[in-house]
Design an enzyme around this catalytic site. Structure first.
Site, PDB file in Angstrom:
ATOM      1  N   TRP A   1      -3.858 -13.685  -0.627  1.00 54.83           N
ATOM      2  CA  TRP A   1      -3.387 -12.301  -0.649  1.00 54.83           C
ATOM      3  C   TRP A   1      -2.935 -11.938  -2.083  1.00 54.83           C
ATOM      4  CZ3 TRP A   1       1.587 -10.401  -1.748  1.00 54.83           C
ATOM      5  CH2 TRP A   1       1.715  -9.011  -1.554  1.00 54.83           C
TER       6      TRP A   1
ATOM      7  N   ARG B   1       4.202 -10.367  10.243  1.00 54.24           N
ATOM      8  CA  ARG B   1       4.590  -8.989   9.905  1.00 54.24           C
ATOM      9  C   ARG B   1       5.080  -8.272  11.178  1.00 54.24           C
ATOM     10  NH1 ARG B   1       1.807  -3.566   7.467  1.00 54.24           N
ATOM     11  NH2 ARG B   1       3.062  -3.387   5.631  1.00 54.24           N
TER      12      ARG B   1
ATOM     13  N   TRP C   1      -8.786   1.958   7.654  1.00 53.23           N
ATOM     14  CA  TRP C   1      -8.629   1.045   8.801  1.00 53.23           C
ATOM     15  C   TRP C   1      -8.106  -0.291   8.285  1.00 53.23           C
ATOM     16  CZ3 TRP C   1     -11.583   1.525  13.821  1.00 53.23           C
ATOM     17  CH2 TRP C   1     -11.432   0.388  14.637  1.00 53.23           C
ATOM     18  N   ASP C   2      -6.843  -0.583   8.615  1.00 57.35           N
ATOM     19  CA  ASP C   2      -6.183  -1.779   8.066  1.00 57.35           C
ATOM     20  C   ASP C   2      -6.180  -2.916   9.091  1.00 57.35           C
ATOM     21  OD1 ASP C   2      -4.734  -3.313   6.275  1.00 57.35           O
ATOM     22  OD2 ASP C   2      -3.121  -1.835   6.006  1.00 57.35           O
TER      23      ASP C   2
ATOM     24  N   ASP D   1      -4.043  -5.706  -2.671  1.00 54.85           N
ATOM     25  CA  ASP D   1      -2.738  -5.045  -2.775  1.00 54.85           C
ATOM     26  C   ASP D   1      -2.157  -5.223  -4.174  1.00 54.85           C
ATOM     27  OD1 ASP D   1      -2.652  -3.975  -0.286  1.00 54.85           O
ATOM     28  OD2 ASP D   1      -1.479  -5.583   0.621  1.00 54.85           O
TER      29      ASP D   1
ATOM     30  N   CYS E   1      -9.877  -2.183   5.128  1.00 52.89           N
ATOM     31  CA  CYS E   1      -8.738  -2.783   4.434  1.00 52.89           C
ATOM     32  C   CYS E   1      -8.228  -3.905   5.322  1.00 52.89           C
ATOM     33  CB  CYS E   1      -7.673  -1.706   4.245  1.00 52.89           C
ATOM     34  SG  CYS E   1      -6.102  -2.297   3.582  1.00 52.89           S
TER      35      CYS E   1
ATOM     36  N   ASP F   1      -0.647   7.133   4.166  1.00 54.32           N
ATOM     37  CA  ASP F   1      -0.794   5.742   4.598  1.00 54.32           C
ATOM     38  C   ASP F   1       0.142   5.469   5.771  1.00 54.32           C
ATOM     39  OD1 ASP F   1      -0.783   2.611   4.157  1.00 54.32           O
ATOM     40  OD2 ASP F   1      -2.339   3.367   2.828  1.00 54.32           O
TER      41      ASP F   1
ATOM     42  N   ASN G   1      -3.689  -6.312   9.164  1.00 58.64           N
ATOM     43  CA  ASN G   1      -2.693  -6.984   8.330  1.00 58.64           C
ATOM     44  C   ASN G   1      -2.302  -8.400   8.714  1.00 58.64           C
ATOM     45  OD1 ASN G   1      -1.811  -5.381   6.026  1.00 58.64           O
ATOM     46  ND2 ASN G   1      -1.498  -3.802   7.571  1.00 58.64           N
TER      47      ASN G   1
HETATM   48  C1  DGJ Z   1      -1.679  -3.252   3.662  1.00 61.75           C
HETATM   49  C2  DGJ Z   1      -2.602  -2.430   2.803  1.00 61.75           C
HETATM   50  O1  DGJ Z   1      -3.352  -3.269   1.968  1.00 61.75           O
HETATM   51  C3  DGJ Z   1      -1.777  -1.429   2.019  1.00 61.75           C
HETATM   52  O2  DGJ Z   1      -2.620  -0.683   1.157  1.00 61.75           O
HETATM   53  C4  DGJ Z   1      -1.033  -0.523   2.960  1.00 61.75           C
HETATM   54  O3  DGJ Z   1      -1.950   0.253   3.681  1.00 61.75           O
HETATM   55  C5  DGJ Z   1      -0.169  -1.343   3.905  1.00 61.75           C
HETATM   56  N1  DGJ Z   1      -0.927  -2.365   4.550  1.00 61.75           N
HETATM   57  C6  DGJ Z   1       0.476  -0.459   4.943  1.00 61.75           C
HETATM   58  O4  DGJ Z   1       1.161  -1.165   5.890  1.00 61.75           O
END
Ligand code: DGJ
Length: 737
Positions: free
Chosen positions: A202, A446, A480-481, A551, A529, A369, A483
């Site tokens: 990351w 998270r 579209w994320d 990021d 994303c 966002d 995480n």
């Molecule tokens: C991770 C993304 O890479 C960021 O750009 C942002 O959208 C955050 N998530 C938001 O939680």
């Protein structure tokens, strides 16, 4: 008589020609990308630079004769071919479980009685000349008729690329379990090879690594679904070859957004086998009688123009064949994204205020966002409940969107559809929709869990809320994320067979939601994303128009990240923002941030509320400059001129396909004392590439003058940046004769 026998008996040399393929930028015309010869039966996939030759042995096995350069293969005699076949008897094109395990298997199956060994025999083939892309299909069959395996090869002669995949059909009357079904297996000629690939983590994605492929095997694999640490792309070249723009390279990329595996193994004969496809770890697929399974595509290529040539071929291919059709040829807009400025604390008034300044500096698309939906005060709650938060947006989103549209900017929104926070209405209603192992405390990351996207009701729920959100609001862009990664891949309530298919079903359902969005909202722009650049692959890129790269927006780090990204993926997919972040405490100037971000799809993420006249003027100027040159960045041929890995500098040139126009970016990461470091011991010029040697080019932006292409490609252009963290940009336009 089988198709095969009748084919051999006919004893005639068959030439199944297909249409002429031509690209002025890269290759030469190829009249016959796919040819079929007889005595022995053989198939040749010919591109501008490469030939893949497969042949059928006298016992009906399909073997690989050649994977590599075209010259030297043309006009070979049948005797030569017969010798190659006997030498390559063990080089099965589709190795399977059973027989001597010289090669890693492409296909491993288990029959109802536990039997695992199979033997595939050639049965027939088909050459699809009429289709837009020439395709060869070779049908193999398990000797006792229980399985059919069709190998597909789609040839792109002008880019030296072949798409390869397989379809497996259960022709028995009982269930067959697929334990492994890779997309393809290739065998490269005997040599010493190095593997170049992309690793990271990351905030540090797309590091270029090179490693020797000594005896044994090297495996790149992703067991989960996030790719920060490995990208599904490879490049193999003979050890010792170093040139960026010369030398034989075999390269490829997988179109799969889930668990994948690429194996590189030195065979006992000293050849190199490459196998790529879905990772069989913790995954099986059960085929009922008559059912079939199709693997994702492995794109493979070969050229003699080094990594630079390989990248340009991939860039052309992705831009023209992989990316969603709608925005394929469109220039990506300059966007503003509020994440770095506001994080979760969004509101209507604040977004509209940001939008006003964004408009002033030339932004075309304003994106809100994370933080806009129900209960989303921070990352502890809200994921799953995709309606506007009533405290933050008491009037809903539309008044804000209208205000932004009135400023003549489109509006875009962030979502993370595959996730759920335990603190959400969705989780309270459907705790079983989240991946977890019964009896164990769910593993949060998270503060969120992953929805089991393999479940069709989760897919349908997602498609429904997305559809409602986009129908009720004028949203032209979705980010579209994704995480966190999958863990606890258990599926309570499903049969053990279905549960083992979870990872594959997950990806298929994900693709089907993307597809639905594309169909219902044809003008939508989609950005992929995954907590930065954790989901970049050809599968994702066939549904999304662009991807968030990392990021980490520190410009110096980004020079490395973008350099790595460009090995495999084109600049019109690489989203790059200026922000206020200063990970290295180096206080990089706003201009430097812009110059780095301008080498991709430019975005701005600074807190515009803090900007005064000076910043606004710089930003206005840089955005206007970007708009002048973005067609070159997004559509031009990229030549990486100076590698940041080898010096304290980096330089790139993007050249228009007709070579009439180009833009050079030069970056100084550090500017050490003259003569003390490699960079300053080198020439003070940067040698350009890709220009027309006979044309004169006029400079603009950070330099002036007129020089010939020949001079610029032999003597070079002055190295302009001075000092640490500095960048310069020069545009070159062909002078009319
Ligand atoms: C991770 C993304 O890479 C960021 O750009 C942002 O959208 C955050 N998530 C938001 O939680």
């Amino acid at each position: 008589m089988s198709d095969f026998t009748s084919f051999l008996r006919s004893g005639v040399f068959l030439l199944l020609a297909v249409q002429t393929q031509f690209s002025p930028a890269l290759g030469q015309p190829i009249d016959q990308p796919i040819t079929v010869g007889s005595n022995p039966l053989r198939f040749t996939l010919q591109t501008a630079s490469s030939a893949t030759v497969l042949a059928v042995t006298d016992d009906g096995s399909l073997v690989t004769i050649r994977e590599g350069a075209a010259p030297g293969y043309r006009n070979q005699t049948s005797e030569w071919m017969t010798r190659q076949i006997s030498a390559g008897r063990n080089r099965l094109t589709a190795p399977v479980m059973g027989g001597f395990p010289m090669l890693s298997a492409q296909l491993e199956t288990r029959f109802h009685d536990g039997t695992r060994g199979i033997r595939l025999r050639y049965r027939s083939h088909e050459v699809l000349n009429a289709s837009e892309v020439p395709e060869l299909r070779i049908s193999l069959e398990e000797e006792q008729g229980s399985l059919g395996v069709t190998l597909h090869f789609r040839v792109y002669p002008e880019w030296d690329l072949v798409e390869r995949w397989a379809r497996i059909e259960n022709r028995s009357e009982r269930t067959v379990v697929i334990e492994k079904a890779a997309s393809s297996s290739l065998v490269l000629p005997r040599d010493e090879y190095d593997l170049v690939h992309l690793t990271g983590r990351w905030g540090q994605e797309f590091n270029v690594e090179r490693t020797a492929l000594t005896g044994g095997s090297k495996v790149l694999e992703v067991r989960g679904m996030r790719f920060h640490h490995l990208s599904p792309w490879y490049l193999v070249r003979p050890s010792g070859d170093d040139d960026e723009e010369a030398g034989r390279v075999w390269f490829g990329a997988l179109a799969w957004s889930g668990n994948w595996k690429l194996e590189f193994e030195k065979t006992p004969e000293g050849e190199l086998q490459i196998v790529g496809g879905i990772n069989s770890w913790d995954t099986e697929w059960t085929l009922g009688a008559g059912q079939s399974f199709e693997t994702p595509v492995l794109v493979t290529g070969f050229c003699e123009q080094g990594p630079g040539g390989a990248s340009r071929r991939m860039h052309h291919f992705i831009r023209r064949h992989i990316l969603p059709i709608k925005a394929r040829g469109e220039i990506r807009p300059v966007l503003y994204n509020s994440w770095y400025a506001t994080t979760f604390g969004v509101s209507e008034e604040q977004q509209v205020a940001l939008a006003r300044t964004a408009k002033q500096i030339g932004v075309e698309l304003f994106v809100m966002d994370d933080g806009w939906f129900k209960g989303r005060k921070d990352d502890h709650a809200g994921l799953g409940d995709w309606t506007p938060d009533e405290e933050k947006f008491p009037r809903g989103l539309n008044p804000m969107i209208s205000a932004i549209n009135e400023m003549e900017m489109d509006f875009g929104l962030w979502v993370e559809p595959e996730m759920v926070n335990p603190d959400s209405d969705l989780y309270r209603a459907h705790p079983d929709w989240a991946l977890q192992t019964p009896g164990l405390k769910p593993l949060e990351s998270r503060n969120q869990l992953v929805l089991n996207f393999a479940r069709d009701e989760v897919r349908d729920y997602t498609a429904t809320w997305l559809n409602k959100l986009l129908s009720e609001n004028s949203i032209k862009f979705v980010k579209w994320d994704f995480n966190r990664d999958l863990a606890e891949v258990d599926w309570t309530g499903a049969s053990p067979e279905t549960a083992r298919e979870l990872r594959i079903r997950y990806v298929k359902n994900l693709y089907s939601v993307y597809q639905g969005l594309r169909k219902d909202f044809p003008s939508l722009l989609l950005e992929g994303c995954a907590g930065g650049g954790g989901r970049v692959d050809l599968g994702t890129l066939s549904y999304v128009d662009q991807v968030w790269t990392s990021d980490n927006t520190n410009p110096s780090d980004r020079i490395f990240i973008q350099y790595g990204f460009s090995q495999a993926y084109p600049a019109n997919t690489m989203v790059s923002w200026t922000t206020d972040d200063d990970w290295r405490n180096a206080r990089p100037s706003l201009e430097y941030r812009f110059r780095v971000a301008m080498a991709g799809v430019l975005g701005i993420g600074n807190d515009l509320r803090d900007w005064g006249e000076e910043e606004i003027e710089i930003a206005k100027r840089e955005v206007a400059r970007y708009k002048e040159i973005r067609h070159l960045v997004q559509w031009g041929d990229l030549y990486r001129l100076v590698s940041p890995i080898e010096s304290d500098r980096s330089a790139l040139i993007y050249v228009a396909e007709d070579r009439s126009d180009a833009v050079v970016f030069m970056y100084n990461l550090q500017d050490p004392l003259l003569g003390t470091r490699s960079a300053t011991r080198e020439s003070t010029q940067v040698i350009l590439r890709g220009l027309d040697p006979d044309a004169d080019y006029r400079f603009s932006l950070d330099s002036e003058g007129v020089y010939s292409g020949a001079t610029l490609m032999t003597n070079g252009l002055d190295w302009l940046p001075r000092g640490d963290y500095q960048a310069r940009m020069v545009r070159l336009e062909r002078v009319a004769e």
